[in-house]
Write a protein that holds these residues in place. Structure first.
Motif, PDB file in Angstrom:
ATOM      1  N   LEU A 102       0.824  -1.209   0.000  1.00  0.00           N
ATOM      2  CA  LEU A 102       0.000   0.000   0.000  1.00  0.00           C
ATOM      3  C   LEU A 102       0.859   1.261   0.000  1.00  0.00           C
ATOM      4  O   LEU A 102       0.396   2.326  -0.422  1.00  0.00           O
ATOM      5  CB  LEU A 102      -0.930   0.003   1.220  1.00  0.00           C
ATOM      6  CG  LEU A 102      -2.070  -1.020   1.181  1.00  0.00           C
ATOM      7  CD1 LEU A 102      -2.885  -0.956   2.468  1.00  0.00           C
ATOM      8  CD2 LEU A 102      -2.966  -0.798  -0.033  1.00  0.00           C
ATOM      9  N   LEU A 103       2.097   1.143   0.460  1.00  0.00           N
ATOM     10  CA  LEU A 103       3.013   2.282   0.448  1.00  0.00           C
ATOM     11  C   LEU A 103       4.036   2.174  -0.686  1.00  0.00           C
ATOM     12  O   LEU A 103       5.078   2.815  -0.664  1.00  0.00           O
ATOM     13  CB  LEU A 103       3.725   2.394   1.797  1.00  0.00           C
ATOM     14  CG  LEU A 103       2.809   2.738   2.974  1.00  0.00           C
ATOM     15  CD1 LEU A 103       3.588   2.759   4.271  1.00  0.00           C
ATOM     16  CD2 LEU A 103       2.120   4.081   2.754  1.00  0.00           C
ATOM     17  N   GLY A 104       3.708   1.331  -1.695  1.00  0.00           N
ATOM     18  CA  GLY A 104       4.513   1.300  -2.900  1.00  0.00           C
ATOM     19  C   GLY A 104       5.744   0.424  -2.847  1.00  0.00           C
ATOM     20  O   GLY A 104       6.586   0.500  -3.749  1.00  0.00           O
ATOM     21  N   SER A 105       5.894  -0.420  -1.821  1.00  0.00           N
ATOM     22  CA  SER A 105       7.051  -1.298  -1.706  1.00  0.00           C
ATOM     23  C   SER A 105       6.672  -2.720  -2.124  1.00  0.00           C
ATOM     24  O   SER A 105       5.522  -2.996  -2.473  1.00  0.00           O
ATOM     25  CB  SER A 105       7.595  -1.297  -0.281  1.00  0.00           C
ATOM     26  OG  SER A 105       7.991   0.003   0.106  1.00  0.00           O
ATOM     27  N   THR A 106       7.622  -3.611  -2.045  1.00  0.00           N
ATOM     28  CA  THR A 106       7.349  -5.008  -2.345  1.00  0.00           C
ATOM     29  C   THR A 106       6.780  -5.698  -1.121  1.00  0.00           C
ATOM     30  O   THR A 106       7.012  -5.273   0.013  1.00  0.00           O
ATOM     31  CB  THR A 106       8.645  -5.720  -2.783  1.00  0.00           C
ATOM     32  OG1 THR A 106       9.615  -5.612  -1.727  1.00  0.00           O
ATOM     33  CG2 THR A 106       9.197  -5.089  -4.048  1.00  0.00           C
ATOM     34  N   PRO A 107       6.031  -6.809  -1.307  1.00  0.00           N
ATOM     35  CA  PRO A 107       5.412  -7.474  -0.152  1.00  0.00           C
ATOM     36  C   PRO A 107       6.416  -7.963   0.883  1.00  0.00           C
ATOM     37  O   PRO A 107       6.102  -7.986   2.080  1.00  0.00           O
ATOM     38  CB  PRO A 107       4.661  -8.657  -0.786  1.00  0.00           C
ATOM     39  CG  PRO A 107       4.448  -8.267  -2.204  1.00  0.00           C
ATOM     40  CD  PRO A 107       5.629  -7.432  -2.590  1.00  0.00           C
ATOM     41  N   ASP A 108       7.622  -8.329   0.443  1.00  0.00           N
ATOM     42  CA  ASP A 108       8.589  -8.928   1.362  1.00  0.00           C
ATOM     43  C   ASP A 108       9.559  -7.921   1.975  1.00  0.00           C
ATOM     44  O   ASP A 108      10.578  -8.308   2.543  1.00  0.00           O
ATOM     45  CB  ASP A 108       9.377 -10.024   0.647  1.00  0.00           C
ATOM     46  CG  ASP A 108      10.063  -9.507  -0.619  1.00  0.00           C
ATOM     47  OD1 ASP A 108       9.827  -8.332  -0.978  1.00  0.00           O
ATOM     48  OD2 ASP A 108      10.813 -10.280  -1.253  1.00  0.00           O
ATOM     49  N   CYS A 109       9.254  -6.635   1.895  1.00  0.00           N
ATOM     50  CA  CYS A 109      10.134  -5.607   2.479  1.00  0.00           C
ATOM     51  C   CYS A 109      10.253  -5.832   3.988  1.00  0.00           C
ATOM     52  O   CYS A 109       9.256  -6.010   4.685  1.00  0.00           O
ATOM     53  CB  CYS A 109       9.580  -4.218   2.196  1.00  0.00           C
ATOM     54  SG  CYS A 109      10.556  -2.898   2.913  1.00  0.00           S
ATOM     55  N   LYS A 110      11.491  -5.836   4.501  1.00  0.00           N
ATOM     56  CA  LYS A 110      11.734  -6.154   5.907  1.00  0.00           C
ATOM     57  C   LYS A 110      11.804  -4.931   6.807  1.00  0.00           C
ATOM     58  O   LYS A 110      11.619  -5.039   8.023  1.00  0.00           O
ATOM     59  CB  LYS A 110      13.038  -6.956   6.047  1.00  0.00           C
ATOM     60  CG  LYS A 110      13.068  -8.257   5.264  1.00  0.00           C
ATOM     61  CD  LYS A 110      11.962  -9.207   5.696  1.00  0.00           C
ATOM     62  CE  LYS A 110      12.045 -10.529   4.942  1.00  0.00           C
ATOM     63  NZ  LYS A 110      10.913 -11.427   5.289  1.00  0.00           N
TER      64      LYS A 110
END
Length: 464
Positions: free
Chosen positions: A54-62
């Motif tokens: 929702l904030l424009g990153s990838t799902p797996d962002c840590k």
């Protein structure tokens, strides 16, 4: 690389807000960008992946989300925070993501979230309850620890909670095969919304249908980026959620107990102002009357005093009108409070002082009262205060605890404490005139999540 630059920019953005938060005592919640979103999820749903995309990153962002805690060292830090640009647009948002509920420690996690919402975010536009649609696809599967968490939040925030809830279905894929299966079985978006709305209405007494969004974080995985069907559905559903947030007026997230205190202060201040106005008016009229009966005053002076007194009375006509308006305001407020009692009652959360009649219940009522997977103690209380020259009348409609480790204590002011537990129902009692009554509920680490909803209490508080 673009993704690295984007990640670095967001990290700087969050770091800037947290730096300013340390420099100002109020955490600069007023400067956090609107709208605000609080995400609550079941343990099976990947709310972190959803928050990231929702904030424009990838799902797996840590490291897209940052831990945020209150000053209460006894409450675990289980809530995460992010500020950033909403995917696909130029709107900046503030987002809180609570840790997944439905696992050990859920009660403490929700308390941490409540503390953070109140002290850090302070206002909110929308609560997003995230559910794994591959699991939450029949009404009976909803009977998990999440039930008690949602009951607790509804009791804490009152109407402010459910009126701002949107359901979010994860694992709702929009590849052609998944869409085809849903169309063939009839288990589509409308079916899921209707099924979940009916379940929530029955379990939590919500009087309206729910709104839902179907945002599939997997659409942002590299292998799915080339699928126009998934990309279009993701953009449509994420835009729908943003529009709901922007079109919902931001509201201060005060608890029901805090709003009751504010209401009591308003009533007390209004009554004090009325008493002062009436006392001043009577004093002036008494002084004029004393002048008139003074035999040493000539008749012309008496006429002058009478004329001035008439002007005073006319002038005070506005004050009397104001007093009548104040009374009307109090009556309107009282009607609202009475209606609130009749529809919701008061759940035993923290320590509540009640000065108007209503139902009092255990937290999560009509479900079981809260419990813990590990050893621990939960306590809450009511203090029932009668009107002047009245008595507290207390009648228990239902009462049952697990055993003597979970008990209810009733202490009338100036009298001994009586303790009740198991199936020993407290008797209907009318206490002394002007005597307040303190009710303490104590429960320990009993595991109740696999039991029918029989461990709870419900009583009616009236004044006679």
């Amino acid at each position: 690389d673009y993704s690295a630059i984007t990640m670095f920019s967001k990290s700087l953005y969050i770091a800037w807000y947290f730096l300013l938060g340390f420099l100002k005592a109020d955490f600069l919640s007023a400067e956090l960008p609107d709208p605000h979103l609080v995400i609550i999820s079941s343990v099976e749903a990947d709310s972190t992946g959803l928050s990231n995309v929702l904030l424009g990153s990838t799902p797996d962002c840590k490291d897209c989300l940052t831990d945020v805690c209150t000053n209460d060292t006894l409450t675990p830090c289980t809530t995460k925070f992010a500020v950033g640009e909403w995917v696909g647009g130029s709107t900046n948002v503030s987002m809180l993501q609570a840790s997944s509920f439905g696992e050990p420690g859920g009660y403490m996690k929700v308390q941490n979230m409540v503390d953070v919402v109140k002290t850090f975010l302070k206002t909110n536009n929308q609560f997003l309850i995230v559910l794994n649609s591959s699991i939450h696809k029949t009404p009976d599967i909803f009977d998990t620890n999440l039930d008690q968490i949602l009951s607790h939040l509804g009791a804490v925030f009152g109407r402010n909670f459910w009126s701002r809830v949107v359901l979010g279905a994860t694992n709702w894929h929009y590849d052609i095969d998944s869409v085809t299966v849903r169309n063939q079985t009839g288990k589509n978006e409308e079916w899921w919304i209707e099924m979940m709305s009916s379940t929530i209405q029955k379990r939590f007494g919500v009087p309206f249908n729910m709104t839902a969004v179907f945002i599939d974080a997997d659409a942002k995985l590299s292998e799915n980026l080339g699928d126009p069907l998934q990309s279009e559905a993701f953009l449509m559903e994420s835009t729908k959620l943003l529009d709901l947030m922007k079109n919902t007026i931001s509201m201060e997230m005060s608890t029901l107990e805090e709003r009751n205190d504010d209401l009591q202060n308003i009533i007390n201040n209004t009554l004090s102002n009325m008493e002062a106005k009436i006392e001043n008016l009577l004093s002036e009229m008494t002084a004029a009357q004393d002048d008139i009966i003074d035999n040493g005053i000539d008749i012309s002076y008496v006429k002058g005093v009478v004329a001035l007194n008439q002007i005073d009375i006319e002038d005070h006509g506005e004050s009397i009108g104001n007093i009548n308006g104040d009374i009307a305001d109090i009556m309107e407020t009282s009607n609202f409070v009475t209606e609130l009692f009749q529809t919701q009652g008061f759940e035993c959360i923290n320590d509540i002082v009640l000065k108007i009649p209503g139902n009092i219940t255990s937290a999560n009522y009509p479900a079981n009262y809260p419990s813990m997977y590990t050893s621990g103690i939960i306590e809450c209380s009511f203090t029932l205060v009668p009107k002047e020259d009245n008595s507290v009348n207390l009648e228990f409609i239902y009462f049952q605890t697990v055993d003597s480790t979970d008990y209810l204590e009733i202490t009338p002011s100036g009298n001994d404490t009586l303790q009740y537990y198991s199936t020993t129902v407290p008797p209907t009692t009318t206490f002394g005139i002007n005597q307040s009554v303190h009710i303490l509920f104590h429960c320990t680490g009993n595991h109740l999540y696999d039991f029918d909803d029989i461990y709870k209490f419900n009583a009616v508080f009236t004044m006679v």
